[in-house]
Design an enzyme around this catalytic site. Structure first.
Site, short mmCIF file in Angstrom:
data_model
loop_
_atom_site.label_atom_id
_atom_site.label_comp_id
_atom_site.label_asym_id
_atom_site.label_seq_id
_atom_site.Cartn_x
_atom_site.Cartn_y
_atom_site.Cartn_z
N CYS A 1 18.93 -50.58 36.20
CA CYS A 1 18.10 -51.17 35.16
C CYS A 1 17.85 -52.66 35.40
O CYS A 1 17.38 -53.36 34.51
CB CYS A 1 18.72 -50.96 33.77
SG CYS A 1 20.37 -51.67 33.59
N ASP B 1 22.75 -59.24 37.61
CA ASP B 1 24.10 -59.81 37.61
C ASP B 1 24.86 -59.44 38.88
O ASP B 1 25.59 -60.26 39.44
CB ASP B 1 24.88 -59.32 36.38
CG ASP B 1 24.71 -60.25 35.20
OD1 ASP B 1 24.71 -61.48 35.41
OD2 ASP B 1 24.58 -59.76 34.07
N HIS C 1 -0.49 -73.39 30.58
CA HIS C 1 -0.73 -72.22 29.74
C HIS C 1 -1.99 -71.46 30.16
O HIS C 1 -2.04 -70.23 30.06
CB HIS C 1 -0.81 -72.64 28.28
CG HIS C 1 0.51 -73.07 27.73
ND1 HIS C 1 0.64 -73.85 26.61
CD2 HIS C 1 1.77 -72.80 28.15
CE1 HIS C 1 1.92 -74.04 26.36
NE2 HIS C 1 2.63 -73.42 27.27
N GLU D 1 27.87 -54.22 37.10
CA GLU D 1 27.31 -55.57 37.23
C GLU D 1 28.20 -56.50 38.05
O GLU D 1 27.75 -57.57 38.46
CB GLU D 1 27.11 -56.18 35.84
CG GLU D 1 26.13 -55.39 34.97
CD GLU D 1 26.19 -55.85 33.53
OE1 GLU D 1 25.30 -56.61 33.12
OE2 GLU D 1 27.12 -55.43 32.81
#
Length: 833
Positions: A766, A719, A458, A695
């Site tokens: 996108c 995709d 972290h 896609e």
């Protein structure tokens, strides 16, 4: 006063109270009737529930009164209510045995010690939930805890199912917190088994102690009310966490590949350096400040368990509030993923093992500060000893949150916290707590290096988000660097260069100036329109989920929203949002954009996004199954309310377009457009542009035939890449290879553009490649009209486009189409950097 506060006349079996308050009142009345308390003490028992959680864990609650009301206790007593059917104590917490405690002194400490032992002995505890003999309860609490034989086999509960861990980094605090949250929604007992190790599914530390790695097989099992449903819900949460975990791993792999391709700084002269692991990119020059590890001495000041428990309850409550505030501040400045670090830390404070061990140590006569500190250290050591580097980082989280509680118990111990730093400090430490990292003064701290930790810890994640150059895992030698000596920290290569001369310092400063000037220029020009050097317009839009993200996206340079992911309206809830709720969200999004373009993607569920309440059938390969438009056409009750909400929003006259995901045929388009038209006419709404996501290769190959029937295309390169290359984009071993700059993917994009242009349709992208400056340059060269991305990438993408004219980008795109690999394409594009 009796030696044993357990008395048969204060035990009531087979109870079915209407509520938690009813249960406490019944137990309190038993104590009052037995002469243990004044009747007004019942209100004190209830008041305690308003300020503290008296649920001890594993089906046991121990309500007790406020310290200031102890004068109402006439003699020590414990009233027991057995509730075989279970009673919800707090959300996700089911109580079967209630022990209402009244004590003026420490007479009840023996009972508390026995309870904490019983919590860890399931074989003796579970039968007590339904026994018909109160003597069984007294005997179980009088008897010593039985140890499980070392060679005994762990047993699954009544309803069981197996799942293989597919998290690239194994099970760590953030996904484990999601498991716990899902498990606590069930009244059943739920457990997770790996081999011969068993963990309580409602206990974060218990889960982490399993040390689960990618590929480990676990068995999830349950017993009790609706156990089968509880197991299914927990498994669903485990699988849903895969999306975030695998996506994070894929992004990390791609970023690592990008960093390897960056031109790195090199010293002018041979310098002594310490190697580590690159954790956060950038070059930092400064003066070393070494934080030596100190063994914190915590005083042992014994107090009564009642007083210690009161103080610990308050410290835990204060710390939860601190972490909630820190999470909110972190989300506002750094993002939701980073804020999740502190929300997962807060979950550690609910761990029953931690509280139980602290109580046991206080029962043994130790002070609350000492007991808490020891409990944290012992559990952290146990996690670290599992030998998993990722879990060692989670042990650091436990120590971090434990230290916060310790400071709340005794503010004087904060002398061990970070001190003041001078300007241009390079901070060197064995390790650094995430909360310390988040609060560093970046005006003074210029770089961070740790001897331990890893790039997925972290602290490293926060350093990257803060833009703080950092390296980790440099080893013990790091702490031997002379305090106050000059150094250069390279977060790209993961090296700390010691005692640089003037030539090296001058070269490093020149490098910094160049990087800084580029960043400043990008930020200064981020509000300019997206276009190439010769003025070819390319719209730069943002991928976002909620209306409250619009302002930050516009400030970052976005010119509109090219992808509103509506599936986030449907996730993490028990039922689908209705038409009114959706209408309010779409209207708020439109209002926030103030006339700028908005493209809303219809619900995209399936594949890597599953919604339990939809009860979708299990599929062997959900990425090739019923998802996107295929699901919408089969589940009209999901599609039509969304379309009604969108067409109602359209009546405002502000820009709004609808985009359908996972289209592979003309038949799907015509059916969806027919439903849209029916809804539009019913509402007397204006027509809206309707586009489709490209896609799957089929949509790209048929673009020229599909274009007459749609208003625009938006290419989802994530995709499209996985389908074109037959590579799961979330697979940890393939993520770096599933590169959208592969020539095969670029050819599908070109074919989509050509098919669209033949019918005067525009094309956007996108997917992730749109936010990669090099990828954006190639897309512009291929003729893409719009790029939609994460808002933080907008400035860099605009800067890349402004540096080059469209002819050069077209030439490079043509060359990229002739390459034979994504790596070759990236090498070709290095000339643009």
């Amino acid at each position: 006063m009796p030696d044993n506060p357990l008395q048969a006349q204060l035990i009531r079996l087979g109870c079915r109270p209407a509520s938690k308050e009813d249960a406490i009142r019944q137990a309190g009345q038993m104590l009052a009737d037995a002469g243990c308390i004044a009747p007004d003490y019942i209100e004190s028992l209830l008041k305690r529930e308003q300020v503290a959680n008296t649920y001890l864990g594993h089906g046991i609650a121990i309500p007790h009164g406020m310290v200031e009301d102890r004068a109402m206790v006439l003699r020590t007593g414990v009233a027991i209510l057995q509730m075989p059917d279970g009673l919800e104590w707090n959300p996700g917490q089911t109580t079967h045995l209630l022990f209402a405690i009244a004590a003026r002194s420490d007479d009840h400490l023996v009972l508390l010690r026995q309870l904490t032992r019983l919590l860890q002995d399931e074989a003796r505890l579970l039968p007590l939930f339904s026994t018909a003999d109160s003597a069984d309860l007294i005997a179980a609490l009088d008897a010593p805890a039985q140890e499980l034989p070392p060679d005994a086999e762990a047993q699954d509960l009544d309803h069981a199912a197996e799942w293989r861990i597919d998290y690239p980094s194994g099970l760590h605090a953030r996904p484990a917190a999601l498991w716990v949250e899902a498990a606590r929604h069930s009244a059943a007992q739920l457990q997770v088994r790996h081999g011969n190790l068993i963990a309580d599914a409602k206990n974060l530390i218990s889960l982490l102690q399993l040390g689960l790695r990618q590929g480990d097989l676990v068995c999830v099992s349950g017993r009790g009310p609706q156990a089968d449903a509880g197991v299914r819900r927990l498994l669903q949460a485990m699988k849903e966490a895969s999306l975030a975990e695998q996506t994070a791993a894929a992004i990390a792999a791609q970023r690592a590949a990008g960093h390897r391709q960056r031109a790195a700084w090199r010293p002018q002269t041979p310098l002594v350096s310490l190697p580590g692991l690159a954790a956060s990119p950038g070059l930092a020059i400064g003066t070393v400040r070494v934080l030596k590890s100190e063994q914190q001495t915590v005083p042992d000041r014994p107090v009564s368990l009642a007083e210690g428990g009161d103080r610990l309850h308050q410290a835990l409550a204060d710390t939860r509030q601190q972490l909630a505030s820190l999470a909110d501040a972190t989300q506002a400045t750094l993002g939701a993923a980073e804020a999740g670090i502190f929300r997962a830390q807060a979950e550690l404070l609910n761990d029953t093992d931690l509280i139980t061990l602290s109580c046991q140590l206080m029962v043994a006569g130790h002070g609350v500060e000492w007991a808490w500190h020891q409990a944290v250290e012992r559990l952290a050591d146990k996690i670290s000893a599992l030998g998993n580097p990722l879990l060692a980082a989670r042990a650091a989280d436990l120590r971090d949150v434990g230290r916060r509680v310790l400071f709340a118990l005794d503010p004087a111990l904060q002398g061990h916290a970070l001190g003041e730093f001078g300007p241009d400090t390079l901070l060197l430490a064995a390790d650094l707590a995430p909360s310390d990292t988040a609060s560093l003064d970046l005006a003074k701290i210029k770089g961070l290096a740790t001897a331990h930790g890893g790039p997925t810890a972290h602290t490293a994640i926060l350093a990257r988000t803060l833009g703080l150059p950092a390296l980790v895992a440099a080893g013990a030698a790091l702490l031997d660097v002379a305090d106050g000596s000059p150094a250069i920290l390279d977060g790209d290569s993961g090296r700390l260069y010691l005692n640089p001369g003037e030539a090296d310092l001058a070269a490093a400063r020149a490098w910094q100036r160049k990087q800084l000037e580029e960043q400043k220029q990008q930020l200064a020009e981020r509000q300019q329109a997206g276009q190439t050097a010769d003025g070819k317009r390319i719209e730069i839009a943002a991928n976002i989920n909620r209306p409250d993200q619009v302002a930050a996206a516009l400030e970052a340079g976005a010119e509109g929203v090219g992808l509103m992911r509506t599936e986030f309206l449907f996730l993490e809830r028990d039922s689908a949002p209705d038409e009114e709720e959706q209408f309010a969200v779409y209207q708020a999004m439109q209002q926030a954009l103030q006339g700028r373009p908005l493209i809303v993607r219809a619900l995209d569920i399936g594949g890597d996004k599953q919604v339990p309440y939809l009860e979708l059938p299990s599929e062997d390969n959900p990425f090739l199954g019923v998802r996107g438009a295929r699901l919408l056409l089969r589940r009209r009750e999901l599609l039509e309310p969304q379309l009604r909400a969108l067409y109602r929003t359209a009546k405002s006259g502000q820009p709004l377009s609808i985009m359908f995901p996972m289209i592979s045929s003309l038949k799907e388009i015509t059916r969806l457009k027919g439903i849209c038209e029916s809804v539009r006419k019913e509402l007397d709404a204006p027509p809206l542009p309707i586009g489709i996501m490209v896609e799957v290769p089929a949509a790209a190959l048929l673009a020229d035939q599909l274009a007459p029937y749609v208003d625009f295309f938006s290419i989802g390169t994530n995709d499209l890449t996985q389908y074109a290359l037959a590579m799961d984009r979330q697979h940890p071993d393939l993520a770096a290879e599933a590169d959208s700059l592969h020539p095969a993917v670029l050819r599908l994009i070109r074919q989509t553009v050509q098919g669209a242009k033949a019918h005067q349709r525009w094309v956007g992208v996108c997917g992730g490649i749109a936010g990669d400056p090099l990828g954006a340059a190639v897309l512009a060269g291929l003729g893409v009209d719009e790029l939609s991305m994460s808002p933080r990438d907008a400035a860099a993408v605009k800067a890349m486009l402004r540096r080059h004219d469209s002819a050069r980008l077209q030439n490079l795109a043509e060359q990229a189409l002739s390459c034979d690999s994504a790596e070759e394409v990236r090498q070709l594009l290095e000339a643009l950097a």
